[in-house]
Design an enzyme around this catalytic site. Structure first.
Site, PDB file in Angstrom:
ATOM      1  N   SER A 108       0.850  -1.189   0.000  1.00 60.74           N
ATOM      2  CA  SER A 108       0.000   0.000   0.000  1.00 60.74           C
ATOM      3  C   SER A 108       0.890   1.244   0.000  1.00 60.74           C
ATOM      4  CB  SER A 108      -0.868  -0.061   1.255  1.00 60.74           C
ATOM      5  OG  SER A 108      -1.143   1.217   1.719  1.00 60.74           O
ATOM      6  N   SER A 109       0.320   2.365  -0.410  1.00 63.63           N
ATOM      7  CA  SER A 109       1.124   3.597  -0.464  1.00 63.63           C
ATOM      8  C   SER A 109       1.520   4.103   0.922  1.00 63.63           C
ATOM      9  CB  SER A 109       0.357   4.686  -1.217  1.00 63.63           C
ATOM     10  OG  SER A 109      -0.880   4.914  -0.589  1.00 63.63           O
ATOM     11  N   CYS A 110       0.895   3.579   1.977  1.00 63.73           N
ATOM     12  CA  CYS A 110       1.235   4.066   3.326  1.00 63.73           C
ATOM     13  C   CYS A 110       2.602   3.566   3.794  1.00 63.73           C
ATOM     14  CB  CYS A 110       0.163   3.688   4.325  1.00 63.73           C
ATOM     15  SG  CYS A 110       0.114   1.947   4.638  1.00 63.73           S
ATOM     16  N   TYR A 137       0.320  -1.102  10.318  1.00 65.68           N
ATOM     17  CA  TYR A 137      -0.036  -1.647   9.003  1.00 65.68           C
ATOM     18  C   TYR A 137       1.129  -1.464   8.032  1.00 65.68           C
ATOM     19  CZ  TYR A 137      -2.900  -1.888   4.673  1.00 65.68           C
ATOM     20  OH  TYR A 137      -3.425  -2.184   3.440  1.00 65.68           O
ATOM     21  N   LYS A 141       3.465  -4.204   5.978  1.00 62.45           N
ATOM     22  CA  LYS A 141       3.611  -4.199   4.517  1.00 62.45           C
ATOM     23  C   LYS A 141       5.083  -4.091   4.105  1.00 62.45           C
ATOM     24  CE  LYS A 141      -0.695  -4.584   3.241  1.00 62.45           C
ATOM     25  NZ  LYS A 141      -1.137  -5.808   2.595  1.00 62.45           N
ATOM     26  N   HIS A 180     -12.504   3.295   4.252  1.00 53.58           N
ATOM     27  CA  HIS A 180     -11.598   4.310   3.717  1.00 53.58           C
ATOM     28  C   HIS A 180     -12.381   5.563   3.332  1.00 53.58           C
ATOM     29  CE1 HIS A 180      -8.904   0.743   2.834  1.00 53.58           C
ATOM     30  NE2 HIS A 180      -8.104   1.574   3.469  1.00 53.58           N
TER      31      HIS A 180
HETATM   32  N1  LIG Z   1      -8.531  -0.879  -0.238  1.00 55.15           N
HETATM   33  C1  LIG Z   1      -7.534  -0.073  -0.563  1.00 55.15           C
HETATM   34  O1  LIG Z   1      -7.711   1.148  -0.727  1.00 55.15           O
HETATM   35  C2  LIG Z   1      -6.138  -0.624  -0.760  1.00 55.15           C
HETATM   36  C3  LIG Z   1      -5.143   0.254  -1.142  1.00 55.15           C
HETATM   37  C4  LIG Z   1      -3.867  -0.205  -1.350  1.00 55.15           C
HETATM   38  C5  LIG Z   1      -3.591  -1.537  -1.140  1.00 55.15           C
HETATM   39  N2  LIG Z   1      -4.546  -2.403  -0.756  1.00 55.15           N
HETATM   40  C6  LIG Z   1      -4.154  -3.792  -0.523  1.00 55.15           C
HETATM   41  O2  LIG Z   1      -4.915  -4.695  -1.286  1.00 55.15           O
HETATM   42  C7  LIG Z   1      -5.106  -5.901  -0.548  1.00 55.15           C
HETATM   43  C8  LIG Z   1      -6.577  -6.236  -0.486  1.00 55.15           C
HETATM   44  O3  LIG Z   1      -7.309  -5.152   0.043  1.00 55.15           O
HETATM   45  P1  LIG Z   1      -8.908  -5.061  -0.102  1.00 55.15           P
HETATM   46  O4  LIG Z   1      -9.244  -3.621  -0.105  1.00 55.15           O
HETATM   47  O5  LIG Z   1      -9.378  -5.934  -1.179  1.00 55.15           O
HETATM   48  O6  LIG Z   1      -9.361  -5.643   1.304  1.00 55.15           O
HETATM   49  P2  LIG Z   1     -10.764  -6.302   1.709  1.00 55.15           P
HETATM   50  O7  LIG Z   1     -11.839  -5.901   0.749  1.00 55.15           O
HETATM   51  O8  LIG Z   1     -10.959  -6.005   3.159  1.00 55.15           O
HETATM   52  O9  LIG Z   1     -10.501  -7.854   1.512  1.00 55.15           O
HETATM   53  C9  LIG Z   1      -9.562  -8.501   2.283  1.00 55.15           C
HETATM   54  C10 LIG Z   1      -9.677  -9.981   2.056  1.00 55.15           C
HETATM   55  O10 LIG Z   1      -8.700 -10.592   2.889  1.00 55.15           O
HETATM   56  C11 LIG Z   1      -9.256 -11.773   3.381  1.00 55.15           C
HETATM   57  N3  LIG Z   1      -8.731 -12.047   4.703  1.00 55.15           N
HETATM   58  C12 LIG Z   1      -8.575 -11.200   5.744  1.00 55.15           C
HETATM   59  N4  LIG Z   1      -8.099 -11.856   6.813  1.00 55.15           N
HETATM   60  C13 LIG Z   1      -7.951 -13.155   6.436  1.00 55.15           C
HETATM   61  C14 LIG Z   1      -7.521 -14.334   7.096  1.00 55.15           C
HETATM   62  N5  LIG Z   1      -7.140 -14.301   8.380  1.00 55.15           N
HETATM   63  N6  LIG Z   1      -7.515 -15.476   6.390  1.00 55.15           N
HETATM   64  C15 LIG Z   1      -7.898 -15.524   5.098  1.00 55.15           C
HETATM   65  N7  LIG Z   1      -8.305 -14.449   4.416  1.00 55.15           N
HETATM   66  C16 LIG Z   1      -8.337 -13.281   5.082  1.00 55.15           C
HETATM   67  C17 LIG Z   1     -10.751 -11.588   3.462  1.00 55.15           C
HETATM   68  O11 LIG Z   1     -11.358 -12.843   3.211  1.00 55.15           O
HETATM   69  P3  LIG Z   1     -12.926 -13.187   3.517  1.00 55.15           P
HETATM   70  O12 LIG Z   1     -13.732 -12.239   2.692  1.00 55.15           O
HETATM   71  O13 LIG Z   1     -13.088 -14.585   3.057  1.00 55.15           O
HETATM   72  O14 LIG Z   1     -13.128 -12.997   4.976  1.00 55.15           O
HETATM   73  C18 LIG Z   1     -11.017 -10.576   2.368  1.00 55.15           C
HETATM   74  O15 LIG Z   1     -11.533 -11.184   1.220  1.00 55.15           O
HETATM   75  C19 LIG Z   1      -4.464  -5.681   0.809  1.00 55.15           C
HETATM   76  O16 LIG Z   1      -3.190  -6.228   0.826  1.00 55.15           O
HETATM   77  C20 LIG Z   1      -4.365  -4.190   0.922  1.00 55.15           C
HETATM   78  O17 LIG Z   1      -3.279  -3.808   1.706  1.00 55.15           O
HETATM   79  C21 LIG Z   1      -5.838  -1.977  -0.571  1.00 55.15           C
END
Ligand SMILES: NC(=O)c1ccc[n+]([C@@H]2O[C@H](COP(=O)([O-])OP(=O)(O)OC[C@H]3O[C@@H](n4cnc5c(N)ncnc54)[C@H](OP(=O)(O)O)[C@@H]3O)[C@@H](O)[C@H]2O)c1
Length: 309
Positions: A108-110, A137, A141, A180
């Site tokens: 992530s950008s953070c 966090y 990362k 967010h």
């Molecule tokens: N959202 C943003 O703005 C953003 C920005 C930059 C980077 N990212 C990165 O992108 C990635 C995904 O983010 P997202 O926004 O898609 O998050 P999200 O919508 O909250 O989804 C996270 C997923 O992780 C799974 N998960 C969490 N804990 C788990 C565990 N203990 N065991 C197995 N699965 C687990 C969840 O599975 P279940 O649904 O099955 O529970 C969920 O599907 C992350 O690495 C994040 O850092 C996100």
């Protein structure tokens, strides 16, 4: 990646993982391995070991993580550090043990220092102090990036790290406290419109600048990099364009059709003053985003109405 390759998408129900799954399916990949967190808790080392030994995926997209906005990050500091470190340690290590051909780690950008020069270049990693509110966090990362690099250096693993900017899109989290900024604004403006509230109060001064990328554009970039990029260190994924939170709020106001006023509550924290990715490395490889912000907010708002109302 061969169309029949076995590809594990960790976190396939999340915003990013579901976009990656849509992208791979649309490209004709048929051998996708998916598990919900209740079927496979990635914090459980033995369960992850057994899963990799059984499935032996060829490729892994690591998009499972504990994710949230500024309040969630600051409140659940221990959980953000422990869960993210544990998930990525387990998955990255087992990918090495079972000979995964290539793994993509999503950061992530953070991870960049709070006061790093803008736009954020990949080489600014570890050149200054992090933003305090999401430090746990970010530390997790950064450990993930270093782990991919260390496994590449010591064991010759093709593990790459990508750093997306702020994302939004289908299947976003609209929780009133833990979301967010962009989904939080969509929800706030929608509720204010429905309840005919005269004003919407926005946290912070409205002056911080942020960049946003539609999750399906991110998935397209992830697929592109999985096919074309094999280097250590990290690569940014973003649009290279930013706007103030105030302008973002005005855009969400327009899309949702709220007709009242905006008030900024400057007693609430702003976070990092500016966070814009330098995406020249990605652009030089030949990738650029396609979905512009207003169009993307319209798509996200329609998805919100379909799933949450
Ligand atoms: N959202 C943003 O703005 C953003 C920005 C930059 C980077 N990212 C990165 O992108 C990635 C995904 O983010 P997202 O926004 O898609 O998050 P999200 O919508 O909250 O989804 C996270 C997923 O992780 C799974 N998960 C969490 N804990 C788990 C565990 N203990 N065991 C197995 N699965 C687990 C969840 O599975 P279940 O649904 O099955 O529970 C969920 O599907 C992350 O690495 C994040 O850092 C996100």
């Amino acid at each position: 990646m061969e169309k029949s390759a076995k590809i594990y998408i960790a976190g396939h129900r999340g915003m990013v993982g579901s976009a990656i799954q849509r992208k791979l399916t649309s490209q004709g990949f048929t051998n996708l391995v998916i598990r919900t967190s209740s079927e496979l808790d990635l914090r459980n080392q033995q369960a992850v070991t057994d899963f990799f030994a059984l499935e032996k995926p060829d490729y892994v997209f690591l998009a499972a993580a504990k994710v949230g906005g500024i309040i969630a990050n600051n409140t659940y500091r221990a959980d953000f550090l422990y869960e993210n470190l544990t998930i990525q340690n387990n998955v990255i290590h087992q990918a090495y043990v079972t000979g995964v051909k290539k793994l993509m780690f999503l950061g992530s950008s953070c991870i960049y220092p709070k006061l790093a020069p803008q736009p954020l270049k990949e080489e600014y990693l570890l050149t200054g102090l992090l933003e305090e509110t999401n430090e746990p966090y970010a530390i997790a990362k950064i450990a993930g990036i270093k782990m991919c690099d260390a496994y590449r250096a010591q064991y010759n693993c093709n593990f790459i790290s990508v750093m997306p900017t702020n994302l939004y899109g289908y299947n976003d989290n609209y929780h009133p406290q833990n979301s967010h900024v962009l989904p939080a604004l969509i929800r706030k403006f929608h509720e204010a419109k429905v309840n005919a509230t005269p004003e919407v109060i926005i946290w912070g001064s409205g002056s911080p600048m942020r960049e946003f990328l539609f999750a399906d554009d991110l998935a397209d970039a992830c697929y592109f990099l999985m096919e074309n990029y094999n280097e250590p260190h990290l690569i940014n994924i973003g649009t290279g364009e930013d706007l103030t939170i105030k302008d973002l709020a005005l855009l969400v106001k327009k899309v949702t059709g709220f007709e009242g006023d905006l008030t900024f509550d400057s007693t609430k924290p702003d976070g990092t003053p500016r966070k814009l990715m330098d995406v020249s490395k990605l652009h030089n490889l030949g990738w650029k985003h396609q979905i512009e912000l207003e169009e993307g907010i319209n798509l996200a708002y329609r998805d919100f109405l379909a799933k949450h109302i």
